[in-house]
Design a protein around this motif. Sequence first.
Motif, PDB file in Angstrom:
ATOM      1  N   LYS A 116       1.345  -1.308  -0.247  1.00  0.00           N
ATOM      2  CA  LYS A 116      -0.111  -0.246   0.279  1.00  0.00           C
ATOM      3  C   LYS A 116       1.193   1.228  -0.023  1.00  0.00           C
ATOM      4  CE  LYS A 116      -0.549   1.480   5.044  1.00  0.00           C
ATOM      5  NZ  LYS A 116      -1.241   1.399   5.931  1.00  0.00           N
ATOM      6  N   GLN A 121      -6.382   0.265   0.768  1.00  0.00           N
ATOM      7  CA  GLN A 121      -8.052  -0.187   1.450  1.00  0.00           C
ATOM      8  C   GLN A 121      -8.556   0.371   1.141  1.00  0.00           C
ATOM      9  OE1 GLN A 121      -6.949   1.095   5.244  1.00  0.00           O
ATOM     10  NE2 GLN A 121      -9.001   0.436   6.137  1.00  0.00           N
ATOM     11  N   ASP A 176      -5.022  -2.329   7.694  1.00  0.00           N
ATOM     12  CA  ASP A 176      -3.889  -2.618   6.707  1.00  0.00           C
ATOM     13  C   ASP A 176      -4.056  -4.676   6.707  1.00  0.00           C
ATOM     14  OD1 ASP A 176      -3.749  -0.227   6.875  1.00  0.00           O
ATOM     15  OD2 ASP A 176      -1.850  -0.512   8.126  1.00  0.00           O
TER      16      ASP A 176
END
Length: 121
Positions: free
Chosen positions: A79, A89, A102
């Motif tokens: 990410k 996300q 996460d």
Amino acid sequence: MSKKEQKASAPKLEHFFEDVYAVVRLIPPGRVSSYGAIARYLGRSGSARMVGWALNGALQLPDVPAQRVVNRQGRLTGKIHFGSPTRMQELLEAEGVAVQDDQVVNFAALHWDPEQELSAE
DNA sequence: TAGTTGACCCCGC
DNA sequence: CGCGGGGCCAACT
């Protein structure tokens, strides 16, 4: 190119990258895959790092949903490469994948293994 | 040309 | 149950 460019003629490597992109494209919406699974499917088991490296170039490809690829723990390790700490996300949540801290919720059920899904029909 | 790093994974202590 | 090291192959400096 000059003399001895043995590694210059390595379509095999290019194929490896393209192969990663192809597998990632095959990942259905609402599902997630893992680096190790893809690497093993391509025959590079253990070289899961190369899958992430390939995906690094896949970020520029709109046809390759790199957000659906996470690590073995279902954690959104990549990410940080999306430019935004919550970009990956949000992309997953937009596809119906619940993400918390996460980490993909119920990752075991959402895990999409190419070697299993594409081979075992 | 060589050394270091990296969206990982596995094993040992 | 937490931490550290090795392995893997290619790209970057």
